[in-house]
Design a protein around this motif. Structure first.
Motif, short mmCIF file in Angstrom:
data_model
loop_
_atom_site.label_atom_id
_atom_site.label_comp_id
_atom_site.label_asym_id
_atom_site.label_seq_id
_atom_site.Cartn_x
_atom_site.Cartn_y
_atom_site.Cartn_z
N SER A 1 0.86 -1.18 0.00
CA SER A 1 0.00 0.00 0.00
C SER A 1 0.90 1.23 0.00
O SER A 1 1.58 1.51 0.98
N ILE A 2 0.90 1.95 -1.10
CA ILE A 2 1.73 3.14 -1.26
C ILE A 2 0.84 4.35 -0.97
O ILE A 2 -0.17 4.56 -1.65
N ILE A 3 1.19 5.11 0.03
CA ILE A 3 0.37 6.23 0.48
C ILE A 3 1.06 7.54 0.12
O ILE A 3 2.21 7.78 0.50
N THR A 4 0.35 8.37 -0.65
CA THR A 4 0.86 9.68 -1.04
C THR A 4 -0.08 10.75 -0.52
O THR A 4 -1.27 10.75 -0.84
N VAL A 5 0.45 11.64 0.30
CA VAL A 5 -0.33 12.76 0.83
C VAL A 5 -0.04 13.99 -0.02
O VAL A 5 1.12 14.32 -0.30
N THR A 6 -1.11 14.68 -0.45
CA THR A 6 -0.94 15.83 -1.32
C THR A 6 -1.74 17.02 -0.82
O THR A 6 -2.80 16.87 -0.21
N TYR A 7 -1.21 18.20 -1.11
CA TYR A 7 -1.97 19.44 -0.98
C TYR A 7 -1.29 20.47 -1.89
O TYR A 7 -0.13 20.82 -1.69
N ASN A 8 -2.02 20.91 -2.90
CA ASN A 8 -1.50 21.87 -3.88
C ASN A 8 -0.13 21.41 -4.40
O ASN A 8 0.86 22.14 -4.35
N ALA A 9 -0.13 20.19 -4.93
CA ALA A 9 1.12 19.55 -5.36
C ALA A 9 1.21 19.42 -6.88
O ALA A 9 1.81 18.49 -7.40
N GLU A 10 0.63 20.38 -7.59
CA GLU A 10 0.58 20.25 -9.05
C GLU A 10 1.97 20.20 -9.69
O GLU A 10 2.13 19.60 -10.75
N ALA A 11 2.96 20.78 -9.05
CA ALA A 11 4.30 20.83 -9.64
C ALA A 11 5.06 19.52 -9.49
O ALA A 11 6.04 19.29 -10.21
N THR A 12 4.61 18.64 -8.57
CA THR A 12 5.42 17.46 -8.25
C THR A 12 4.69 16.13 -8.35
O THR A 12 5.34 15.08 -8.39
N ILE A 13 3.37 16.11 -8.37
CA ILE A 13 2.63 14.86 -8.22
C ILE A 13 2.77 13.94 -9.43
O ILE A 13 2.75 12.72 -9.29
N LYS A 14 2.93 14.48 -10.63
CA LYS A 14 2.99 13.63 -11.82
C LYS A 14 4.12 12.61 -11.74
O LYS A 14 3.92 11.42 -12.05
N ALA A 15 5.29 13.04 -11.33
CA ALA A 15 6.44 12.13 -11.25
C ALA A 15 6.14 10.97 -10.32
O ALA A 15 6.51 9.81 -10.59
N THR A 16 5.49 11.25 -9.20
CA THR A 16 5.17 10.21 -8.23
C THR A 16 4.15 9.23 -8.79
O THR A 16 4.29 8.01 -8.66
N LEU B 1 3.55 8.50 -11.93
CA LEU B 1 4.16 7.68 -12.98
C LEU B 1 5.12 6.65 -12.40
O LEU B 1 5.19 5.51 -12.88
N SER B 2 5.84 7.02 -11.35
CA SER B 2 6.76 6.07 -10.73
C SER B 2 6.02 4.86 -10.18
O SER B 2 6.48 3.72 -10.34
N VAL B 3 4.89 5.10 -9.54
CA VAL B 3 4.10 3.98 -9.00
C VAL B 3 3.54 3.13 -10.13
O VAL B 3 3.61 1.90 -10.11
N GLN B 4 3.00 3.77 -11.14
CA GLN B 4 2.36 3.04 -12.23
C GLN B 4 3.37 2.25 -13.07
O GLN B 4 3.03 1.22 -13.67
N GLN B 5 4.61 2.70 -13.12
CA GLN B 5 5.63 2.04 -13.92
C GLN B 5 6.34 0.91 -13.19
O GLN B 5 7.23 0.26 -13.77
N GLN B 6 5.96 0.64 -11.95
CA GLN B 6 6.57 -0.47 -11.23
C GLN B 6 6.26 -1.79 -11.91
O GLN B 6 5.11 -2.08 -12.26
N THR B 7 7.28 -2.60 -12.10
CA THR B 7 7.09 -3.90 -12.73
C THR B 7 6.35 -4.87 -11.80
O THR B 7 5.75 -5.84 -12.26
N THR C 1 9.96 9.46 -5.68
CA THR C 1 9.71 8.33 -6.57
C THR C 1 10.50 7.12 -6.10
O THR C 1 11.46 7.24 -5.32
N PHE C 2 10.10 5.95 -6.59
CA PHE C 2 10.94 4.78 -6.41
C PHE C 2 12.19 4.94 -7.25
O PHE C 2 12.17 5.58 -8.31
N HIS C 3 13.29 4.37 -6.78
CA HIS C 3 14.58 4.60 -7.44
C HIS C 3 14.60 4.06 -8.86
O HIS C 3 15.19 4.67 -9.76
N GLU C 4 13.96 2.91 -9.07
CA GLU C 4 13.91 2.31 -10.40
C GLU C 4 12.50 1.77 -10.64
O GLU C 4 11.72 1.59 -9.71
#
Length: 253
Positions: free
Chosen positions: A9-24, A26-32, A95-98
């Motif tokens: 369970s990967i938990i991401t807390v956000t508030y007005n994070a438009e500048a940074t949330i995309k990378a996070t 994509l990192s989760v979704q790209q995990q093998t 993000t995850f390292h790889e």
């Protein structure tokens, strides 16, 4: 003894994070490794954060957006909603390292879920800039062997590189505004029977953060937390050292 495939369970807390949330996202979704859920706990953002989340979320993403009482209140919501075997917190911008980091963790530890599986998994952290360029390794190197007593020297393992069994997890103490994760990690290690070093770089940590921006307040809280767990003598000595090296160091929580 029954065994099952470990889920995260990967938990991401956000508030007005438009500048940074995309990378996070994509990192989760790209995990093998596919046995994951991504819980996004948003504090009713007023910028474009939710639009970006909705654009990039997938079937493994669950979004809660509502006002909260701060970072650690939002993290507690994530703990309550988590259904995986392990919880990890990945801040917006981190993000995850790889792309195969979670798969490597499972393989490195030989991870299955049973009564003997580790209570806590931990590893190393790299510091990156906003363009995801490597800057340096975190100045605290995760020790080969970790116990709750290790943190008398400070937070030797970055919070994001510290995965806890869901059944072990307790709420964060909301009386701490900036450093409740330090207290939480110590409490989790006190409860743990098995703490396993993955021997991996697990996380790329964005070179910013609440405790960096509010370093003085964070250090005061850490002094109180250290005294609570290790005594005032150790707390004063360690914080004297923190203050001496403060101009030369940046901290990752």
């Amino acid at each position: 003894m029954t065994e099952s495939i470990p889920t995260f369970s990967i938990i991401t807390v956000t508030y007005n994070a438009e500048a940074t949330i995309k990378a996070t996202l994509l990192s989760v979704q790209q995990q093998t490794y596919r046995h994951i859920e991504h819980l996004i706990i948003d504090g009713a953002s007023k910028d474009n954060t939710l639009n970006i989340i909705n654009r990039y979320k997938n079937k493994n993403t669950r979004v809660i957006s509502e006002p909260d009482k701060g970072l650690y209140d939002a993290m507690n919501k994530g703990i309550r909603l988590a259904t995986g075997a392990y919880i990890c917190f990945l801040n917006a911008g981190d993000t995850f390292h790889e792309n195969n980091t979670l798969e490597k963790i499972v393989n490195e530890v030989g991870l299955t879920i049973n009564e003997k599986s580790p209570d806590i998994l931990y590893g190393q952290t790299a510091i990156v800039d906003a363009e995801r360029h490597f800057l340096r390794m975190r100045h605290h190197t995760a020790p080969d062997v970790l116990t709750w007593k290790s943190f008398r020297q400070g937070m030797l393992v970055c919070h994001q590189a510290f995965f806890v069994k869901c059944i072990l997890a307790e709420p964060y103490d909301l009386k701490y505004k900036y450093s409740s994760d330090y207290d939480w990690c110590i409490r989790m290690m006190k409860k743990a029977d098995v703490i396993s070093n993955t021997h991996l770089i697990m996380i790329d940590y964005l070179d910013e953060g609440m405790s960096t921006r509010h370093h003085r307040s964070s250090l005061i809280e850490r002094l109180k937390i250290m005294a609570k767990h290790y005594g005032w003598g150790n707390a004063f000595l360690m914080h004297l050292w923190f203050i001496i090296r403060l101009p030369f160091r940046k901290y990752c929580v």
